[in-house]
Scaffold this active site. Structure first.
Site, PDB file in Angstrom:
ATOM      1  CG  HIS A 252      -2.081  -0.971   1.034  1.00  0.00           C
ATOM      2  ND1 HIS A 252      -2.721  -1.574   2.101  1.00  0.00           N
ATOM      3  CD2 HIS A 252      -2.695  -1.460  -0.075  1.00  0.00           C
ATOM      4  CE1 HIS A 252      -3.678  -2.375   1.657  1.00  0.00           C
ATOM      5  NE2 HIS A 252      -3.671  -2.322   0.339  1.00  0.00           N
ATOM      6  CG  HIS A 382      -3.649  -5.351  -7.938  1.00  0.00           C
ATOM      7  ND1 HIS A 382      -3.408  -4.101  -7.408  1.00  0.00           N
ATOM      8  CD2 HIS A 382      -4.597  -5.914  -7.161  1.00  0.00           C
ATOM      9  CE1 HIS A 382      -4.174  -3.918  -6.348  1.00  0.00           C
ATOM     10  NE2 HIS A 382      -4.909  -5.001  -6.172  1.00  0.00           N
TER      11      HIS A 382
END
Length: 408
Positions: A252, A382
């Site tokens: 993140h 992703h």
């Protein structure tokens, strides 16, 4: 810089395009569940979950977004998946009684009827992307989910959204999360690109200011995941290890590094704290999160900067590639280039499944396929963006980059 950036090499760009095409080939032609939504897969590409798998709203919405990308790139058949996904979001995930969107669906209705900020963020992303190809439901869905986000989730005193509600909008108290707000930042930028409405950009900038410029800066650019209702950091929080992993998650940090540079560009490069913060987030990820012995990013660290969950997941690698591309676009350096190359070297050596297609979504600490958190290959989102982000200017989303390239 001492070496030419890979991103400028036609051969590297061809390689990335080839990898994006491999992902489309794995996911595009097998994903539609005829009973609604999309399948997730095991390592061999077989559907998971039996005859009535749970269909998470994020999987449906991400597939719409990725098939919009495919359609913009001229891949035949993607429009069918866009239609299928948008129909499922609007006519099944949407709660016609109370408003909002259910978290997971089954054949006969909701399996988990809670209203999650994370899920609503991806509905906004899907609708914003679908509007770029003129989908008939897109504008109404943008308006609908925007109203829900504004009236139910947004907390103006903090500049971020709350986390979750019961189906009738009874609050589920006690928790605020950065993950849902991070993905909402991505979706708000997409909505701003699609509509030109300044409110979306302003909301994204406020979230980034809270979570990165204030909260992450306070902890040396280690992004806190879990907070109480007043946005006080909860270092000892334990929750769902997929969506609310304990400790802190270098993946993140990397994702935010890219997002705040994208936000910096969309905002006219006026928020001068953003490039510096992106550099710090990336540097901390490589220094603390990268396994300097075996390669790959540890899934989580504790607050003493030690590996907690030592699995190596695909999505931090994908986000690292995107972050490296954006950093090379905005603040090029030898460190950013060498890291970008190392990341792709590791992906190519260990994460690409050349035999069965797709990427391995989870590896053990020693980089062997594993399934302690993720069951198989559930999501194109992703990995596809990692392959495509470097191909377009580091000024906006992939969809914006594709459209701009076709107009010039």
């Amino acid at each position: 810089m001492t070496a030419q950036s890979w991103i400028s090499l036609a051969t590297h760009r061809d390689w990335l395009t080839g990898e994006a095409n491999r992902l489309f080939e794995f996911f595009q032609h097998r994903s539609i569940n005829p009973k609604g939504g999309f399948y997730e897969f095991d390592d061999l590409g077989n559907p998971l979950g039996g005859d009535d798998p749970a269909r998470g709203i994020h999987i449906t919405a991400r597939m719409v977004h990725c098939m919009v990308i495919g359609h913009l790139l001229g891949r035949p058949g993607c429009s069918q998946l866009i239609d299928h996904g948008m129909d499922y979001l609007w006519n099944h995930h949407r709660d016609r009684k109370h408003g909002g969107y259910f978290w997971t669906m089954g054949n006969d209705g909701p399996k988990d009827a809670t209203k999650q900020g994370y899920g609503h963020a991806f509905v906004l992303l899907a609708a914003s992307s679908a509007s770029l190809v003129g989908h008939p439901l897109a504008d109404e869905m943008i308006d609908d989910v925007t109203e829900i986000l504004e009236t139910k989730f947004w907390e103006d005193e903090h500049g971020a959204i709350s986390e979750e509600f019961e189906p009738d909008w009874t609050p589920i108290p006690g928790y605020r999360g950065q993950n849902s707000n991070m993905h909402l930042t991505e979706a708000l930028m997409s909505a701003y690109e699609a509509t030109g409405e300044d409110l979306y950009l302003e909301r994204a900038e406020r979230i980034a200011d809270l979570i990165i410029n204030r909260k992450a800066r306070e902890t040396g650019f280690r992004v806190g995941e879990h907070f109480d209702e007043n946005w006080n950091l909860l270092k000892d929080y334990r929750g769902n290890e997929m969506f609310r992993p304990s400790g802190t998650t270098p993946g993140h940090w990397l994702e935010w590094a890219r997002l705040i540079l994208q936000l910096y560009a969309l905002g006219g490069k006026e928020k001068t704290w953003m490039p510096e913060a992106a550099e710090q987030l990336f540097a901390q990820s490589m220094a603390l999160g990268w396994d300097h012995r075996q390669g790959g990013f540890f899934y989580t660290l504790d607050w003493d900067d030690q590996p907690a969950k030592r699995s190596k997941l695909w999505w931090p690698m994908a986000e690292a590639a995107g972050a490296g591309a954006f950093l090379n676009g905005h603040v090029p350096s030898d460190m950013h280039e060498s890291s970008y190359r190392l990341i792709w070297d590791t992906i190519a050596a260990h994460f690409l499944d050349r035999k069965h297609g797709g990427w391995h979504e989870e590896l053990s600490e020693d980089l062997k396929p594993a399934h302690t958190i993720f069951a198989g290959k559930g999501d194109i989102y992703h990995a596809l963006q990692a392959c495509l982000i470097p191909l377009y200017p580091a000024e906006g989303s992939v969809t914006k980059g594709i459209i701009d390239s076709q107009e010039t």
